[in-house]
Scaffold this motif. Structure first.
Motif, mmCIF file in Angstrom:
data_model
loop_
_atom_site.group_PDB
_atom_site.id
_atom_site.type_symbol
_atom_site.label_atom_id
_atom_site.label_comp_id
_atom_site.label_asym_id
_atom_site.label_seq_id
_atom_site.Cartn_x
_atom_site.Cartn_y
_atom_site.Cartn_z
ATOM 1 N N GLU A 277 0.856 -1.193 0.000
ATOM 2 C CA GLU A 277 0.000 0.000 0.000
ATOM 3 C C GLU A 277 0.885 1.234 0.000
ATOM 4 O O GLU A 277 1.828 1.336 0.801
ATOM 5 C CB GLU A 277 -0.886 0.006 1.247
ATOM 6 N N CYS A 278 0.566 2.170 -0.897
ATOM 7 C CA CYS A 278 1.327 3.421 -0.903
ATOM 8 C C CYS A 278 0.822 4.279 0.246
ATOM 9 O O CYS A 278 -0.351 4.638 0.316
ATOM 10 C CB CYS A 278 1.159 4.148 -2.235
ATOM 11 N N GLN A 279 1.734 4.567 1.168
ATOM 12 C CA GLN A 279 1.350 5.295 2.377
ATOM 13 C C GLN A 279 1.337 6.796 2.127
ATOM 14 O O GLN A 279 0.459 7.500 2.582
ATOM 15 C CB GLN A 279 2.383 4.984 3.465
ATOM 16 N N VAL A 280 2.356 7.246 1.385
ATOM 17 C CA VAL A 280 2.462 8.688 1.163
ATOM 18 C C VAL A 280 3.265 8.947 -0.109
ATOM 19 O O VAL A 280 4.131 8.151 -0.492
ATOM 20 C CB VAL A 280 3.071 9.399 2.399
ATOM 21 N N ARG A 281 2.939 10.037 -0.752
ATOM 22 C CA ARG A 281 3.608 10.431 -2.005
ATOM 23 C C ARG A 281 3.923 11.918 -1.901
ATOM 24 O O ARG A 281 3.132 12.686 -1.341
ATOM 25 C CB ARG A 281 2.641 10.151 -3.152
ATOM 26 N N ALA A 282 5.055 12.327 -2.448
ATOM 27 C CA ALA A 282 5.379 13.759 -2.451
ATOM 28 C C ALA A 282 6.203 14.103 -3.675
ATOM 29 O O ALA A 282 6.940 13.265 -4.193
ATOM 30 C CB ALA A 282 6.133 14.146 -1.178
ATOM 31 N N ARG A 283 6.071 15.345 -4.101
ATOM 32 C CA ARG A 283 6.834 15.839 -5.256
ATOM 33 C C ARG A 283 8.257 16.157 -4.815
ATOM 34 O O ARG A 283 8.477 16.779 -3.783
ATOM 35 C CB ARG A 283 6.167 17.117 -5.785
ATOM 36 N N ILE A 284 9.216 15.694 -5.586
ATOM 37 C CA ILE A 284 10.622 15.998 -5.304
ATOM 38 C C ILE A 284 11.161 16.791 -6.496
ATOM 39 O O ILE A 284 11.325 16.244 -7.591
ATOM 40 C CB ILE A 284 11.472 14.701 -5.145
ATOM 41 N N ILE B 275 7.718 -7.863 -3.949
ATOM 42 C CA ILE B 275 7.246 -6.537 -3.512
ATOM 43 C C ILE B 275 7.290 -5.577 -4.701
ATOM 44 O O ILE B 275 6.361 -4.793 -4.927
ATOM 45 C CB ILE B 275 8.066 -6.037 -2.300
ATOM 46 N N ALA B 276 8.343 -5.684 -5.509
ATOM 47 C CA ALA B 276 8.443 -4.812 -6.692
ATOM 48 C C ALA B 276 7.295 -5.083 -7.674
ATOM 49 O O ALA B 276 6.703 -4.139 -8.214
ATOM 50 C CB ALA B 276 9.781 -5.033 -7.382
ATOM 51 N N THR B 277 6.959 -6.343 -7.887
ATOM 52 C CA THR B 277 5.879 -6.631 -8.858
ATOM 53 C C THR B 277 4.536 -6.141 -8.327
ATOM 54 O O THR B 277 3.711 -5.641 -9.087
ATOM 55 C CB THR B 277 5.804 -8.129 -9.224
ATOM 56 N N GLN B 278 4.348 -6.229 -7.011
ATOM 57 C CA GLN B 278 3.098 -5.717 -6.429
ATOM 58 C C GLN B 278 3.037 -4.192 -6.548
ATOM 59 O O GLN B 278 1.979 -3.622 -6.772
ATOM 60 C CB GLN B 278 2.981 -6.120 -4.958
ATOM 61 N N ILE B 279 4.179 -3.544 -6.390
ATOM 62 C CA ILE B 279 4.203 -2.074 -6.538
ATOM 63 C C ILE B 279 3.883 -1.709 -7.991
ATOM 64 O O ILE B 279 3.096 -0.795 -8.255
ATOM 65 C CB ILE B 279 5.573 -1.501 -6.083
ATOM 66 N N LEU C 277 0.765 0.461 -9.410
ATOM 67 C CA LEU C 277 0.921 1.621 -10.308
ATOM 68 C C LEU C 277 0.279 1.354 -11.678
ATOM 69 O O LEU C 277 0.438 2.132 -12.613
ATOM 70 C CB LEU C 277 2.414 1.959 -10.479
ATOM 71 N N ARG C 278 -0.432 0.262 -11.772
ATOM 72 C CA ARG C 278 -1.160 -0.153 -12.993
ATOM 73 C C ARG C 278 -0.224 -0.320 -14.186
ATOM 74 O O ARG C 278 -0.548 0.046 -15.309
ATOM 75 C CB ARG C 278 -2.267 0.853 -13.333
ATOM 76 N N LEU C 279 0.937 -0.878 -13.916
ATOM 77 C CA LEU C 279 1.898 -1.120 -14.996
ATOM 78 C C LEU C 279 2.075 -2.625 -15.156
ATOM 79 O O LEU C 279 2.716 -3.266 -14.332
ATOM 80 C CB LEU C 279 3.240 -0.459 -14.675
ATOM 81 N N SER C 280 1.477 -3.191 -16.189
ATOM 82 C CA SER C 280 1.598 -4.640 -16.369
ATOM 83 C C SER C 280 2.576 -4.995 -17.485
ATOM 84 O O SER C 280 2.960 -6.148 -17.636
ATOM 85 C CB SER C 280 0.238 -5.271 -16.647
ATOM 86 N N ASN C 281 2.978 -3.995 -18.281
ATOM 87 C CA ASN C 281 3.978 -4.202 -19.339
ATOM 88 C C ASN C 281 5.084 -3.175 -19.138
ATOM 89 O O ASN C 281 4.799 -1.967 -19.097
ATOM 90 C CB ASN C 281 3.369 -3.965 -20.723
ATOM 91 N N ILE C 282 6.300 -3.662 -19.039
ATOM 92 C CA ILE C 282 7.394 -2.715 -18.763
ATOM 93 C C ILE C 282 8.606 -3.005 -19.634
ATOM 94 O O ILE C 282 8.752 -4.107 -20.175
ATOM 95 C CB ILE C 282 7.829 -2.755 -17.274
ATOM 96 N N ARG C 283 9.471 -2.014 -19.734
ATOM 97 C CA ARG C 283 10.814 -2.212 -20.309
ATOM 98 C C ARG C 283 11.761 -2.134 -19.119
ATOM 99 O O ARG C 283 11.829 -1.111 -18.453
ATOM 100 C CB ARG C 283 11.106 -1.124 -21.342
ATOM 101 N N LEU C 284 12.445 -3.230 -18.845
ATOM 102 C CA LEU C 284 13.213 -3.311 -17.598
ATOM 103 C C LEU C 284 14.702 -3.074 -17.829
ATOM 104 O O LEU C 284 15.330 -3.735 -18.657
ATOM 105 C CB LEU C 284 12.985 -4.681 -16.951
ATOM 106 N N ASN D 163 7.311 -13.982 -13.336
ATOM 107 C CA ASN D 163 6.529 -14.921 -12.531
ATOM 108 C C ASN D 163 5.528 -14.188 -11.646
ATOM 109 O O ASN D 163 4.518 -14.748 -11.234
ATOM 110 C CB ASN D 163 7.443 -15.787 -11.649
ATOM 111 N N GLY D 164 5.820 -12.950 -11.364
ATOM 112 C CA GLY D 164 4.910 -12.135 -10.555
ATOM 113 C C GLY D 164 3.802 -11.487 -11.384
ATOM 114 O O GLY D 164 3.027 -10.681 -10.872
ATOM 115 N N GLY D 165 3.737 -11.812 -12.666
ATOM 116 C CA GLY D 165 2.611 -11.356 -13.481
ATOM 117 C C GLY D 165 2.859 -10.081 -14.266
ATOM 118 O O GLY D 165 1.950 -9.518 -14.866
ATOM 119 N N ILE D 166 4.107 -9.597 -14.282
ATOM 120 C CA ILE D 166 4.426 -8.380 -15.042
ATOM 121 C C ILE D 166 5.171 -8.813 -16.312
ATOM 122 O O ILE D 166 6.122 -9.597 -16.237
ATOM 123 C CB ILE D 166 5.335 -7.426 -14.214
ATOM 124 N N LYS D 167 4.747 -8.301 -17.447
ATOM 125 C CA LYS D 167 5.404 -8.696 -18.699
ATOM 126 C C LYS D 167 6.587 -7.751 -18.975
ATOM 127 O O LYS D 167 6.402 -6.529 -19.031
ATOM 128 C CB LYS D 167 4.388 -8.625 -19.835
#
Ligand code: GTP
Length: 354
Positions: A99-106, A274-278, A282-289, A302-306
């Protein structure tokens, strides 16, 4: 404290045959002239001088270490057990929730980014996501919480746009129909980075972690959209104290893999669930890693991210004019071991081949 049994081996030289991928938490210690068997969470039966050690762990799993003592050439070979008794977190059956607890602009010299701090139900570490681009939003952050008022949403960063002095609404007045779902956009560039105090903060050149983090931020920022997930798994998951012990072992001649194993850790204890859940949050199921590590790619998929593309991370020292001065040699050794013993997808420069 566990019961200890010591076998003296003559003469002093001791070598270990080390497992590459076993995730065993062995309690067998090899120390200078002695082979010490520690009995902690298992019972030990030695069947012969040149024999095997059967361990029965409290969780019921057993392992067999085969030990060959050669008095003639002074070597002790410990063959890794066939059944690793330990499980990684990702193997457990407890459903992982982030769960994202807090977000801030940097704000930075090159533009803004949004730092997302996550909590989870596995550990109490503060894993982070550095998000570039307005369209990448955290589902858990945006979800309303019972009883919260607008100021609560603002304080935890669940606002859209950019905050202004005196603002009392979490919405920036965006009147469009719906924000484009991040999954409708091209797969973003993502770096899943493991914490490295030595490489990132004190700028050690034993490893390339600091350079990789900087390079990943630069590449993602230049695309204007993407994520750096910063996992708190220092020292490939063994923690800073044992990583520093591993450094001392490296000064004694071990490489990064054998140093970890000497300290009774697997060569790499990290998981990426934990990274795949994050990423899912963030609604990212397809990534360039951005990675050279095949284990990371496998675990993420294996965590479901392509992973639609692997973007290599080539160390700057290996790109052109490779130089073998003393400092670079330590980094070279680190990188060479990653390629030769950890399957990393990098071409070792000719100058480093034996
Ligand atoms: N145990 C141990 N960990 C180290 C050492 N040097 C760096 N690390 C850790 O290694 C981790 C980074 O892992 P790497 O193997 O360099 O790279 P990777 O993330 O697996 O792969 P890439 O995605 O290609 O960068 C960080 O957690 C560092 O703290 C070391 O000598 N011993």
């Amino acid at each position: 404290m566990g019961h200890q049994k010591t076998i003296f081996v003559q003469p002093a030289e001791v070598t270990t045959t080390l497992p590459l991928t076993s995730n065993v938490q062995s309690t067998t210690k090899v120390i200078s002239k002695q082979l010490t068997l520690s009995k902690t969470n298992h019972t030990t039966k030695r069947s012969a001088t040149n024999g095997s050690i059967k361990k029965t762990f409290t969780n019921g799993l057993t392992t067999n270490h085969h030990i060959r003592l050669s008095h003639r050439n002074s070597e002790v070979h410990i063959t890794p057990p066939t059944t690793p008794p330990t499980t990684r977190y990702s193997d457990t059956k407890i459903p992982l929730i982030v769960e994202c607890q807090v977000r801030a602009r940097i704000p930075t010299a090159t533009g803004d980014m949004f730092l997302h701090l996550y909590k989870n139900n596995r550990d109490n570490k503060e894993h982070l996501a550095v998000v570039f681009g307005e369209d990448i939003r955290s589902t858990s952050l945006d979800t309303s919480r019972p009883g919260e008022v607008e100021m609560d949403r603002i304080l935890r960063g669940a606002y859209t746009g950019k905050l202004k002095p005196g603002q009392t609404s979490s919405s920036d007045g965006f009147k469009g129909t719906t924000m484009i779902s991040s999954d409708k956009l091209p797969p973003p560039l993502v770096r899943i980075h493991s914490e490295c105090f030595t490489g990132e903060i004190v700028q050690s050149v034993r490893c390339d972690c600091g350079e990789q983090l900087k390079e990943a931020m630069k590449l993602i920022q230049s695309e204007g959209r993407g994520v750096v997930i910063y996992l708190r798994q220092e020292g490939r998951g063994i923690g800073l104290a044992d990583k520093l012990r591993a450094y001392n072992l490296q000064d004694l001649g071990h490489d990064t893999v054998s140093a970890n194993v000497f300290l009774h850790h697997p060569p790499d204890l990290r998981t990426y669930d934990i990274a795949t859940q994050i990423l899912a949050d963030l609604r990212l199921s397809n990534i360039r890693l951005l990675t050279n590590n095949p284990d990371k790619i496998e675990q993420v998929e294996n965590g479901g991210i392509k992973v639609v593309e692997r973007v290599p991370m080539v160390p700057s020292a290996w790109k052109v004019n490779h130089d073998s001065n003393h400092i670079i040699n330590e980094l070279d050794q680190y990188l060479k071991v990653k390629v030769e013993r950890m399957r990393h997808l990098l071409n070792v420069p000719e100058t480093l081949l034996n």
